[in-house]
Design a protein around this motif. Structure first.
Motif, mmCIF file in Angstrom:
data_model
loop_
_atom_site.group_PDB
_atom_site.id
_atom_site.type_symbol
_atom_site.label_atom_id
_atom_site.label_comp_id
_atom_site.label_asym_id
_atom_site.label_seq_id
_atom_site.Cartn_x
_atom_site.Cartn_y
_atom_site.Cartn_z
ATOM 1 N N SER A 210 32.751 -25.219 -0.430
ATOM 2 C CA SER A 210 31.478 -25.775 -0.892
ATOM 3 C C SER A 210 30.523 -24.654 -1.289
ATOM 4 N N PHE A 211 29.728 -24.975 -2.316
ATOM 5 C CA PHE A 211 28.815 -23.965 -2.857
ATOM 6 C C PHE A 211 27.641 -23.754 -1.917
ATOM 7 N N TYR A 212 27.347 -22.494 -1.670
ATOM 8 C CA TYR A 212 26.144 -22.148 -0.913
ATOM 9 C C TYR A 212 25.709 -20.798 -1.462
ATOM 10 N N GLN A 213 24.427 -20.663 -1.761
ATOM 11 C CA GLN A 213 23.953 -19.402 -2.345
ATOM 12 C C GLN A 213 24.354 -18.230 -1.454
ATOM 13 N N VAL A 214 24.743 -17.102 -2.060
ATOM 14 C CA VAL A 214 25.298 -15.999 -1.256
ATOM 15 C C VAL A 214 24.226 -15.113 -0.614
ATOM 16 N N ASN A 215 22.974 -15.302 -1.019
ATOM 17 C CA ASN A 215 21.913 -14.473 -0.440
ATOM 18 C C ASN A 215 20.841 -15.380 0.169
ATOM 19 N N PRO A 216 21.030 -15.790 1.428
ATOM 20 C CA PRO A 216 20.132 -16.791 2.017
ATOM 21 C C PRO A 216 18.681 -16.340 2.122
ATOM 22 N N VAL A 217 18.448 -15.034 2.301
ATOM 23 C CA VAL A 217 17.057 -14.565 2.437
ATOM 24 C C VAL A 217 16.299 -14.844 1.134
ATOM 25 N N GLN A 218 16.902 -14.459 0.007
ATOM 26 C CA GLN A 218 16.238 -14.673 -1.274
ATOM 27 C C GLN A 218 16.324 -16.134 -1.720
ATOM 28 N N THR A 219 17.312 -16.868 -1.204
ATOM 29 C CA THR A 219 17.393 -18.294 -1.539
ATOM 30 C C THR A 219 16.157 -19.012 -1.011
ATOM 31 N N GLU A 220 15.707 -18.609 0.176
ATOM 32 C CA GLU A 220 14.493 -19.232 0.717
ATOM 33 C C GLU A 220 13.299 -18.950 -0.203
ATOM 34 N N VAL A 221 13.232 -17.714 -0.715
ATOM 35 C CA VAL A 221 12.140 -17.351 -1.628
ATOM 36 C C VAL A 221 12.223 -18.220 -2.888
ATOM 37 N N LEU A 222 13.454 -18.370 -3.403
ATOM 38 C CA LEU A 222 13.672 -19.137 -4.633
ATOM 39 C C LEU A 222 13.297 -20.609 -4.451
ATOM 40 N N TYR A 223 13.814 -21.220 -3.382
ATOM 41 C CA TYR A 223 13.559 -22.646 -3.153
ATOM 42 C C TYR A 223 12.071 -22.894 -2.878
ATOM 43 N N LYS A 224 11.448 -21.963 -2.171
ATOM 44 C CA LYS A 224 10.020 -22.133 -1.867
ATOM 45 C C LYS A 224 9.236 -22.101 -3.186
ATOM 46 N N THR A 245 25.063 -28.856 -2.599
ATOM 47 C CA THR A 245 25.099 -29.550 -1.302
ATOM 48 C C THR A 245 23.740 -30.167 -0.967
ATOM 49 N N GLY A 246 22.936 -30.396 -1.993
ATOM 50 C CA GLY A 246 21.705 -31.167 -1.815
ATOM 51 C C GLY A 246 20.501 -30.358 -1.388
ATOM 52 N N THR A 247 20.656 -29.030 -1.358
ATOM 53 C CA THR A 247 19.622 -28.174 -0.770
ATOM 54 C C THR A 247 18.208 -28.419 -1.312
ATOM 55 N N ILE A 248 18.021 -28.286 -2.613
ATOM 56 C CA ILE A 248 16.650 -28.345 -3.158
ATOM 57 C C ILE A 248 16.063 -29.742 -2.946
ATOM 58 N N GLY A 249 16.864 -30.770 -3.241
ATOM 59 C CA GLY A 249 16.382 -32.151 -3.078
ATOM 60 C C GLY A 249 16.023 -32.459 -1.631
ATOM 61 N N LEU A 250 16.833 -31.981 -0.706
ATOM 62 C CA LEU A 250 16.562 -32.256 0.711
ATOM 63 C C LEU A 250 15.289 -31.539 1.173
ATOM 64 N N GLN A 359 9.447 -17.199 -12.934
ATOM 65 C CA GLN A 359 9.500 -16.312 -11.759
ATOM 66 C C GLN A 359 10.916 -15.785 -11.550
ATOM 67 N N PRO A 360 11.162 -14.528 -11.910
ATOM 68 C CA PRO A 360 12.478 -13.962 -11.580
ATOM 69 C C PRO A 360 12.557 -13.625 -10.094
ATOM 70 N N VAL A 361 13.724 -13.880 -9.503
ATOM 71 C CA VAL A 361 13.957 -13.569 -8.087
ATOM 72 C C VAL A 361 15.272 -12.793 -8.030
ATOM 73 N N ASP A 362 15.261 -11.643 -7.372
ATOM 74 C CA ASP A 362 16.503 -10.876 -7.303
ATOM 75 C C ASP A 362 17.340 -11.346 -6.122
ATOM 76 N N MET A 363 18.416 -12.036 -6.450
ATOM 77 C CA MET A 363 19.321 -12.547 -5.408
ATOM 78 C C MET A 363 20.565 -11.672 -5.300
ATOM 79 N N PHE A 364 20.786 -10.817 -6.296
ATOM 80 C CA PHE A 364 22.080 -10.132 -6.401
ATOM 81 C C PHE A 364 21.877 -8.638 -6.665
ATOM 82 N N GLY A 365 21.277 -7.930 -5.693
ATOM 83 C CA GLY A 365 21.041 -6.500 -5.833
ATOM 84 C C GLY A 365 22.325 -5.755 -6.162
#
Ligand code: SAH
Length: 408
Positions: A210-224, A245-250, A359-365
């Protein structure tokens, strides 16, 4: 700032920006986004990572045994199936790196043969390690050509003795002649067969595949950022398209009246439903469908805000056209490919949606990839407010809508 002089960079090919100072990497990404998307509106300053090393929570590791009986592990060399020996990947979670090395040693002591793609002989094809950064749960997926794994209980015991953080071990059976990493069958041999992680205070299930973003720290920044852009008040109907897996909608559901979520991948939808239950979210509906097909052939009703987070290929003109017809006041477009984003923002512009924020967010340094979150708003004409009156005619095969009046 980190430069990460990775000794494997030239052969591995996974990181394009190894050896480049992290601040400089951000500048390169900012210039790229400014140049590409600046005509829509001025992009915000890229949000970089506080710590650009060891951020990936998912590792796919290749193993092979040599004629002298020793084992190596690492990654496939760029564009080939030759394995580059890697003892530590500087962008992969430290637990995952250590577990990969432990498995290398255990394969030797348990005399487990690695799979040979040419001859079809051998057992172990790949290993995937997935880490819930916020929960500390770890899943090890042993991808095997055959479900019979000798001494599996002792193998798990030895692995967990060195890594008690491992909460589940899964045998994934991949007996096909394929370049896909995972097969379809999963057999948990320790624990539940999945892990949880948390994002912005909500639990998310991660199962093999199942898909889950690989950088959870920056994923929080992105979703916020995405949810802030939506400015929800609690009265809105929200569409979350390409929802994984429903992340943004949830996450949005707590601030909206209701959420419609659409995703193509069946396993992702199953996880999304489990995620809704795990978080006690009752105002969300899930559809498993191609997003374009869903939008163009279903009567969806009123939608106030659309979140869309398509894969690299972006969305389709038909999907965008169908969104525009629903007249949401806002569209929040999350993209992992600025080129297809540019194309799609152009189509939205023609449909009366103005890009207000980028808003660019660096998820993949250390890689060239960059994630972007955009806010689009429906343009309202100021001197002649658009009034449209529709009638709906039932013809037994759904409704047809016709515009019968529009003020000038
Ligand atoms: N919003 C999620 C997932 C984003 S990745 C998150 O942040 O975790 C993009 C998702 O689009 C994947 O889950 C993929 O399965 C899905 N997808 C790809 N093509 C699709 C299509 N044609 N229709 C619907 N979903 C699609």
């Amino acid at each position: 700032m980190a430069k990460a002089g990775c000794p494997y960079a030239s052969k591995c090919g996974g990181c394009d920006y190894q050896g480049i100072d992290y601040i400089e990497q951000l500048r390169i990404k900012q210039d790229h986004i400014d140049g590409l998307l600046g005509s829509f509106c001025k992009p915000q300053k890229i949000i970089g990572m506080k710590d650009p090393l060891y951020y990936r929570c998912k590792a796919t590791v290749e193993y092979t045994h040599l004629k002298d009986g020793s084992y190596i592990s690492g990654v496939y060399e760029k564009n080939s199936h030759r394995i580059v020996k890697v003892d530590e990947c500087l962008i992969t979670d430290k637990h995952a790196n250590d577990i990969a090395m432990t498995i290398r040693a255990l394969l030797k002591s348990f005399k487990i043969k690695t799979y040979n793609e040419d001859t079809g002989y051998g057992l172990l094809r790949h290993v995937q390690i997935r880490v819930g950064k916020n929960t500390g749960e770890v899943m090890v997926i042993l991808v095997v050509a055959d479900p019979i794994f000798p001494s599996k209980n002792n193998f798990v015991k030895a692995l967990r003795a060195r890594h008690p953080e491992i909460t589940t071990v899964v045998l994934n059976v991949n007996d096909k002649h394929t370049t896909m990493v995972l097969g379809e069958r999963n057999i948990p041999i320790y624990g539940k067969g999945f892990i949880f992680d948390t994002l912005l205070g909500m639990k998310f299930k991660i199962s093999p595949g199942s898909f889950y973003q690989v950088n959870p720290v920056q994923t929080e920044v992105l979703y916020k950022t995405a949810v802030d852009y939506a400015g929800l008040t609690g009265n809105e109907t929200v569409l979350d398209a390409y929802s994984g897996t429903g992340t943004i909608g949830l996450i949005a559901a707590g601030s909206a009246r209701d959420v419609i979520s659409v995703e193509l991948n069946e396993n992702a939808v199953k996880d999304a439903i489990a995620n809704a239950k795990a978080n006690g979210v009752g105002n969300i509906r899930f559809y498993r469908a191609d997003a374009t097909e869903f939008m163009t052939s279903h009567e969806i009703g009123k939608v106030d805000v659309v979140f869309m987070d398509p894969p690299r290929t972006g969305s389709t003109p038909e999907f965008i056209d169908a969104v525009a017809k629903l007249k949401p006041s806002k569209v929040i477009y999350v993209s992992c490919d600025p080129e297809t984003l540019k194309r799609d923002l152009g189509i939205f512009a023609k449909k009366g949606y103005k890009t207000r924020r980028i808003q660019p967010v660096d998820m993949f340094g250390f890689t060239k990839h960059v994630e972007v979150c955009c806010l689009l708003e429906q343009l309202k004409s100021t001197n002649s407010p658009e009034k449209e009156v529709y009638y709906e005619s039932g013809n037994g095969q759904g409704f047809q809508r016709k515009c019968i009046y529009r003020s000038q």
